[in-house]
Design a protein around this motif. Structure first.
Motif, PDB file in Angstrom:
ATOM      1  N   LEU A 105       0.843  -1.202   0.000  1.00 59.01           N
ATOM      2  CA  LEU A 105       0.000   0.000   0.000  1.00 59.01           C
ATOM      3  C   LEU A 105       0.874   1.246   0.000  1.00 59.01           C
ATOM      4  O   LEU A 105       1.783   1.379   0.820  1.00 59.01           O
ATOM      5  N   GLU A 106       0.593   2.171  -0.915  1.00 63.20           N
ATOM      6  CA  GLU A 106       1.328   3.434  -0.946  1.00 63.20           C
ATOM      7  C   GLU A 106       0.806   4.334   0.170  1.00 63.20           C
ATOM      8  O   GLU A 106      -0.399   4.530   0.310  1.00 63.20           O
ATOM      9  N   VAL A 107       1.722   4.852   0.973  1.00 61.85           N
ATOM     10  CA  VAL A 107       1.336   5.618   2.152  1.00 61.85           C
ATOM     11  C   VAL A 107       2.136   6.919   2.235  1.00 61.85           C
ATOM     12  O   VAL A 107       3.170   7.075   1.577  1.00 61.85           O
ATOM     13  N   ILE A 108       1.643   7.817   3.084  1.00 60.77           N
ATOM     14  CA  ILE A 108       2.328   9.087   3.341  1.00 60.77           C
ATOM     15  C   ILE A 108       2.461   9.243   4.849  1.00 60.77           C
ATOM     16  O   ILE A 108       1.475   9.146   5.580  1.00 60.77           O
ATOM     17  N   ALA A 109       3.689   9.448   5.320  1.00 64.18           N
ATOM     18  CA  ALA A 109       3.943   9.685   6.748  1.00 64.18           C
ATOM     19  C   ALA A 109       4.048  11.186   6.970  1.00 64.18           C
ATOM     20  O   ALA A 109       4.826  11.870   6.309  1.00 64.18           O
ATOM     21  N   GLY A 168       3.944   9.683  16.784  1.00 63.13           N
ATOM     22  CA  GLY A 168       2.565  10.099  17.018  1.00 63.13           C
ATOM     23  C   GLY A 168       1.876  10.649  15.796  1.00 63.13           C
ATOM     24  O   GLY A 168       0.655  10.832  15.792  1.00 63.13           O
ATOM     25  N   GLY A 169       2.631  10.910  14.745  1.00 68.99           N
ATOM     26  CA  GLY A 169       2.032  11.427  13.517  1.00 68.99           C
ATOM     27  C   GLY A 169       1.291  10.340  12.765  1.00 68.99           C
ATOM     28  O   GLY A 169       1.491   9.148  12.995  1.00 68.99           O
ATOM     29  N   PRO A 170       0.439  10.717  11.815  1.00 70.88           N
ATOM     30  CA  PRO A 170      -0.363   9.723  11.094  1.00 70.88           C
ATOM     31  C   PRO A 170       0.361   9.133   9.893  1.00 70.88           C
ATOM     32  O   PRO A 170       1.160   9.805   9.234  1.00 70.88           O
ATOM     33  N   LEU A 171       0.053   7.878   9.611  1.00 72.02           N
ATOM     34  CA  LEU A 171       0.423   7.230   8.367  1.00 72.02           C
ATOM     35  C   LEU A 171      -0.872   7.082   7.582  1.00 72.02           C
ATOM     36  O   LEU A 171      -1.808   6.438   8.051  1.00 72.02           O
ATOM     37  N   VAL A 172      -0.956   7.715   6.408  1.00 67.00           N
ATOM     38  CA  VAL A 172      -2.221   7.742   5.677  1.00 67.00           C
ATOM     39  C   VAL A 172      -2.102   7.044   4.335  1.00 67.00           C
ATOM     40  O   VAL A 172      -1.023   6.987   3.732  1.00 67.00           O
ATOM     41  N   ASP A 173      -3.212   6.512   3.879  1.00 66.00           N
ATOM     42  CA  ASP A 173      -3.328   5.910   2.554  1.00 66.00           C
ATOM     43  C   ASP A 173      -3.154   7.023   1.515  1.00 66.00           C
ATOM     44  O   ASP A 173      -3.869   8.030   1.548  1.00 66.00           O
ATOM     45  N   ALA A 174      -2.213   6.855   0.590  1.00 65.09           N
ATOM     46  CA  ALA A 174      -1.901   7.904  -0.381  1.00 65.09           C
ATOM     47  C   ALA A 174      -3.043   8.178  -1.351  1.00 65.09           C
ATOM     48  O   ALA A 174      -3.068   9.228  -1.988  1.00 65.09           O
ATOM     49  N   LYS A 175      -3.983   7.251  -1.480  1.00 69.73           N
ATOM     50  CA  LYS A 175      -5.099   7.448  -2.407  1.00 69.73           C
ATOM     51  C   LYS A 175      -6.342   7.990  -1.706  1.00 69.73           C
ATOM     52  O   LYS A 175      -7.022   8.864  -2.226  1.00 69.73           O
ATOM     53  N   THR A 176      -6.641   7.436  -0.526  1.00 67.73           N
ATOM     54  CA  THR A 176      -7.892   7.811   0.148  1.00 67.73           C
ATOM     55  C   THR A 176      -7.710   8.899   1.200  1.00 67.73           C
ATOM     56  O   THR A 176      -8.671   9.563   1.571  1.00 67.73           O
ATOM     57  N   GLY A 177      -6.488   9.066   1.713  1.00 72.60           N
ATOM     58  CA  GLY A 177      -6.253  10.032   2.787  1.00 72.60           C
ATOM     59  C   GLY A 177      -6.662   9.518   4.154  1.00 72.60           C
ATOM     60  O   GLY A 177      -6.547  10.240   5.147  1.00 72.60           O
ATOM     61  N   GLY A 224       5.924   6.639   0.763  1.00 72.50           N
ATOM     62  CA  GLY A 224       6.567   5.333   0.727  1.00 72.50           C
ATOM     63  C   GLY A 224       5.528   4.233   0.614  1.00 72.50           C
ATOM     64  O   GLY A 224       4.408   4.470   0.145  1.00 72.50           O
ATOM     65  N   TYR A 225       5.897   3.053   1.084  1.00 73.44           N
ATOM     66  CA  TYR A 225       5.012   1.892   1.004  1.00 73.44           C
ATOM     67  C   TYR A 225       5.068   1.089   2.306  1.00 73.44           C
ATOM     68  O   TYR A 225       6.059   1.148   3.037  1.00 73.44           O
ATOM     69  N   ILE A 226       3.990   0.378   2.593  1.00 75.04           N
ATOM     70  CA  ILE A 226       4.029  -0.613   3.666  1.00 75.04           C
ATOM     71  C   ILE A 226       4.796  -1.809   3.129  1.00 75.04           C
ATOM     72  O   ILE A 226       4.403  -2.421   2.140  1.00 75.04           O
ATOM     73  N   THR A 227       5.918  -2.131   3.778  1.00 68.59           N
ATOM     74  CA  THR A 227       6.784  -3.201   3.281  1.00 68.59           C
ATOM     75  C   THR A 227       6.677  -4.467   4.122  1.00 68.59           C
ATOM     76  O   THR A 227       7.295  -5.486   3.779  1.00 68.59           O
ATOM     77  N   VAL A 286       7.399   0.285   7.330  1.00 68.42           N
ATOM     78  CA  VAL A 286       7.245   1.199   6.189  1.00 68.42           C
ATOM     79  C   VAL A 286       8.599   1.729   5.759  1.00 68.42           C
ATOM     80  O   VAL A 286       9.545   1.789   6.557  1.00 68.42           O
ATOM     81  N   ASP A 287       8.698   2.114   4.485  1.00 69.16           N
ATOM     82  CA  ASP A 287       9.948   2.697   3.998  1.00 69.16           C
ATOM     83  C   ASP A 287       9.850   4.210   3.823  1.00 69.16           C
ATOM     84  O   ASP A 287      10.774   4.829   3.293  1.00 69.16           O
ATOM     85  N   ALA A 288       8.752   4.804   4.274  1.00 73.29           N
ATOM     86  CA  ALA A 288       8.654   6.269   4.273  1.00 73.29           C
ATOM     87  C   ALA A 288       9.588   6.816   5.350  1.00 73.29           C
ATOM     88  O   ALA A 288       9.899   6.131   6.334  1.00 73.29           O
ATOM     89  N   GLN A 289      10.053   8.037   5.173  1.00 80.54           N
ATOM     90  CA  GLN A 289      11.005   8.624   6.115  1.00 80.54           C
ATOM     91  C   GLN A 289      10.313   8.988   7.428  1.00 80.54           C
ATOM     92  O   GLN A 289       9.398   9.783   7.467  1.00 80.54           O
TER      93      GLN A 289
END
Length: 405
Positions: free
Chosen positions: A168-172, A217-226, A186-189, A207-210
């Motif tokens: 899944l493509e994600v945004i941290a 405590g920050g969110p990890l969100v689905d890059a398509k749905t938010g 990044g992606y859930i690996t 995950v491989d996002a930075q």
């Protein structure tokens, strides 16, 4: 008698015919050969052209189709929208990140960000700071819940209630190393990782996002749905300086967050998780010790709820007098109900009075809780209890008896 054509004339005529015939044939053959050669060259050139037109184009010559500009615009809009509800958490011990979870001003963060704190500050993406109170914190899992009255009317982020999958493509989002309003794609690996590192991290996402210090405590969100799929929580660095980032699946902790929204912890209960006790300046030593004994029982109730719901006596074992009857009774009771699917939600935990006799304290409590059986049956309990609290050889409090009235 008439004379005929001389023999020499016939011979001369024959020679001329032979010569002219040979020359003619030679010219015909010459020009016909030229035509054949011309046709042959044309066929070879045509075949060469055909071969050249079907030759594959080298890979390095392929030009990739540019990304859809509309898709890029949508992603930018998604990040900007989410960032409006992602905050920097400012505590006395440092800073972290958080995000708006429930309408009413409830913000999720990590327990290690606010541990030992009741009052903290949150700063939004515009730099505006607001007061926040810790109303939920876990010692076992790295989660905490803040209440920010100024955010009460803001619509929270959408959440994903189910487990996410690898790929899944994600945004941290968060404030890594103090760089606020940062977003990393990044992606859930990996999924299903169980890690114990100060806290218990169950079924955590890799995950491989930075993610770095301050991202906690920050969110990890689905890059398509938010939708929020995780809580950025852990960074492990190997000996080769390779970083492995992990995020707590939000779906696995939603029940606990929702319970804190319904029944927020008191300041004493929040501090008790960190073994910190907050009390007003006492008038006498007896009043000080009595108040601490009362707070000790309140903290015991927090762990007792965990012990019941987890089916694990470990949570309260060290708070009880090992040689007492109550130790054995609670050990047996928690063992009996473990794994049966019952749920306990403590709704109040009030100290009514504390008395002292020698080195023993009697803490009078009024306690209420909701009980849901494994079948879904509900019952409300309102009980008055007296806890007997003693001090062991090391001067630590221990509960030696619990009487239900």
């Amino acid at each position: 008698m008439k004379k005929g054509i001389p023999v020499w004339a016939w011979l001369l005529t024959l020679v001329c015919c032979l010569v002219s015939g040979g020359v003619g044939y030679g010219l015909w053959d010459y020009f016909n050969g030229e035509q054949r050669a011309s046709n042959s060259n044309y066929e070879e050139i045509s075949k060469l052209n055909e071969i050249e037109t079907v030759q594959p184009i080298p890979v390095d010559a392929v030009v990739e189709k540019p990304e859809d500009p509309q898709q890029e615009d949508d992603r930018v809009a998604l990040i900007k929208g989410v960032q409006q509800k992602v905050y920097t958490i400012l505590a006395s011990s440092g800073q972290g990140s958080g995000f708006l979870y429930k309408k009413g001003g409830y913000v999720i963060t990590n327990a290690h960000v606010v541990k030992g704190e009741v009052d903290v500050v949150v700063r939004n993406s515009s730099g505006q700071e607001s007061a926040a109170t810790v109303v939920g914190i876990s010692e076992k899992y790295d989660i905490a819940l803040l209440h920010v009255p100024e955010y009460a009317s803001i619509e929270p982020l959408a959440v994903e209630p189910a487990e996410s999958s690898v790929g899944l493509e994600v945004i941290a989002l968060g404030s890594p190393l103090g760089f606020e309003n940062s977003a990393s794609i990044g992606y859930i690996t990996g999924i299903g990782r169980d890690i114990e590192f100060g806290f218990i991290y169950k079924q955590i996402y890799q995950v491989d996002a930075q993610i770095d210090q301050g991202s906690s405590g920050g969110p990890l969100v689905d890059a398509k749905t938010g939708k929020v799929v995780g809580i950025n929580s852990l960074l492990i660095t190997s000996e080769t300086s390779t970083n492995f980032a992990f995020s707590i699946p939000l779906y696995s902790m939603m029940q606990q967050f929702d319970q804190w929204v319904i029944s927020p912890l008191t300041a004493s209960e929040v501090l008790a998780v960190s073994r910190v006790y907050n009390y007003s300046a006492p008038q006498t030593t007896i009043e000080t010790d009595g108040e601490l004994a009362g707070q000790y029982v309140q903290s015991f109730r927090v762990y007792y709820e965990m012990a019941l719901n987890e089916g694990d006596f470990y949570w309260v074992a060290d708070m009880l007098d090992v040689g007492s009857i109550v130790y054995k009774e609670l050990e047996d009771y928690i063992g009996d109900i473990a794994g049966q699917g019952h749920s306990f939600y403590f709704t109040s935990n009030e100290v009514l009075d504390v008395t002292q006799s020698g080195g023993t304290y009697y803490v009078y409590m009024n306690e209420t809780f909701d009980f849901y059986s494994a079948k879904g049956d509900y019952q409300f309990y309102d009980r008055y209890k007296t806890y007997t609290v003693i001090t062991d050889a090391n001067g630590a409090f221990k509960i030696s008896d619990i009487e239900i009235h």
